[in-house]
Scaffold this active site. Structure first.
Site, PDB file in Angstrom:
ATOM      1  N   LYS A  74     -10.230   0.443  -2.361  1.00 14.76           N
ATOM      2  CA  LYS A  74     -10.085   0.115  -0.786  1.00 14.76           C
ATOM      3  C   LYS A  74     -11.419   0.401  -0.177  1.00 14.76           C
ATOM      4  O   LYS A  74     -11.860   1.237  -0.454  1.00 14.76           O
ATOM      5  CB  LYS A  74      -9.139   0.788  -0.050  1.00 14.76           C
ATOM      6  N   CYS A  87      -4.774  -3.285   3.506  1.00 14.23           N
ATOM      7  CA  CYS A  87      -4.670  -3.065   4.925  1.00 14.23           C
ATOM      8  C   CYS A  87      -5.846  -3.084   5.662  1.00 14.23           C
ATOM      9  O   CYS A  87      -6.104  -4.499   6.217  1.00 14.23           O
ATOM     10  CB  CYS A  87      -4.164  -1.654   4.714  1.00 14.23           C
ATOM     11  N   GLU A 100       0.870  -1.292   0.141  1.00 12.12           N
ATOM     12  CA  GLU A 100       0.081  -0.198   0.067  1.00 12.12           C
ATOM     13  C   GLU A 100       1.041   1.199  -0.081  1.00 12.12           C
ATOM     14  O   GLU A 100       1.914   1.399   0.616  1.00 12.12           O
ATOM     15  CB  GLU A 100      -0.820   0.088   1.397  1.00 12.12           C
TER      16      GLU A 100
END
Length: 272
Positions: free
Chosen positions: A114, A159, A40
């Site tokens: 995301k 993440c 990321e």
């Protein structure tokens, strides 16, 4: 299939970060990897969250996308570009935190924005990604044909998504047998939960998991946890790196996945 999870300590210069990423991708290709996954924010860890805004790209255009496409063609690799900022139509104050998959032909094969946005405040550290990031809306799985003829189903995540098992169940429901988790976990949250959560997602879904991370102290003063790792579908860590940039290579065996799912057919026992 041999894969590479790339660990970086990205800084505030996009161009310098791309140069380091290229060197690490070349190392992955030289090591025999077919797929390399960057962490990321591989292209930027700015001084401020808003530093992402002027670097936002549109689909098919921009220096980071060109870099990923060119590197994939040059090195003959599948490359997943951890995340880069992508424009939100009609909203100049937010970007998507986007993970892109490129084939060895340099074609964009998948895009994942995301979904879950990190928010944390322990009185000393404060993060709120929603200030500049817009959430994505859908899980994404893409197909990757490996050199041995198997067609891997690859589920994408980023993440903070790791804390939401329902996303990974949805990916498994779409046939994923490899889950990707490019990340920039903080040192505080990573030391507490990173490996625990990754191994849990592998076990729950009987999938291989590859998690490339940011790992070290960055120019902006932030410290990330690192511990880039690959775990098998039984939750066993098969390769790992602590801190500092580098390439984590691992061989994924589809027979190992089939063995785990045969001896413990939990995916077929779901009632909800």
């Amino acid at each position: 299939m041999k894969i590479a999870a790339v660990q970086m300590v990205s800084g505030v210069s996009r161009e310098a970060n791309l140069a380091r990423a290229h060197a690490l991708l070349a190392e992955a290709a030289a090591g025999g990897a077919e797929l390399a996954v960057l962490p990321e924010y591989f292209c930027l860890m700015g001084h401020r969250d808003s530093d992402k805004l002027p670097l936002a790209e549109t689909p098919g255009e921009g220096p980071v996308q060109r870099f990923l496409a060119d590197a994939a063609r040059e090195l003959g690799l599948w490359i997943v570009g951890g995340t880069l900022p992508m424009r939100v139509e009609g909203d100049a104050q937010h970007v998507f935190n986007t993970s892109l998959a490129f084939s060895p032909q340099g074609e964009c094969a998948a895009r994942y924005d995301k979904i879950h946005l990190f928010c944390f405040d322990n009185g000393r550290e404060r993060y709120d990604e929603a200030r500049v990031i817009a959430p994505g809306a859908r899980p994404v799985v893409f197909e990757l044909p490996s050199r041995d003829g198997h067609r891997w189903r690859v589920g994408m995540s980023v993440c903070y998504d790791l804390r939401f098992p329902e996303l990974y169940r949805a990916l498994a429901g779409q046939g994923a047998d490899l889950l990707l988790v490019p990340a920039a976990f903080t040192h505080t949250t990573g030391s507490a939960h990173w490996e625990l959560l990754l191994r849990a997602r592998a076990v729950e879904n009987l999938c291989w998991v590859a998690a490339p991370a940011q790992g070290g102290t960055h120019e902006n003063g932030r410290r990330t946890w690192g511990q880039t790792l690959v775990t098998d579908p039984w939750g066993q860590v098969v390769a790992q790196r602590a801190e500092g940039e580098g390439v984590v290579l691992a061989d994924l065996d589809i027979a190992r996945l089939a063995q785990c799912r045969t001896q413990l057919p939990a995916l077929g026992h779901r009632v909800l």
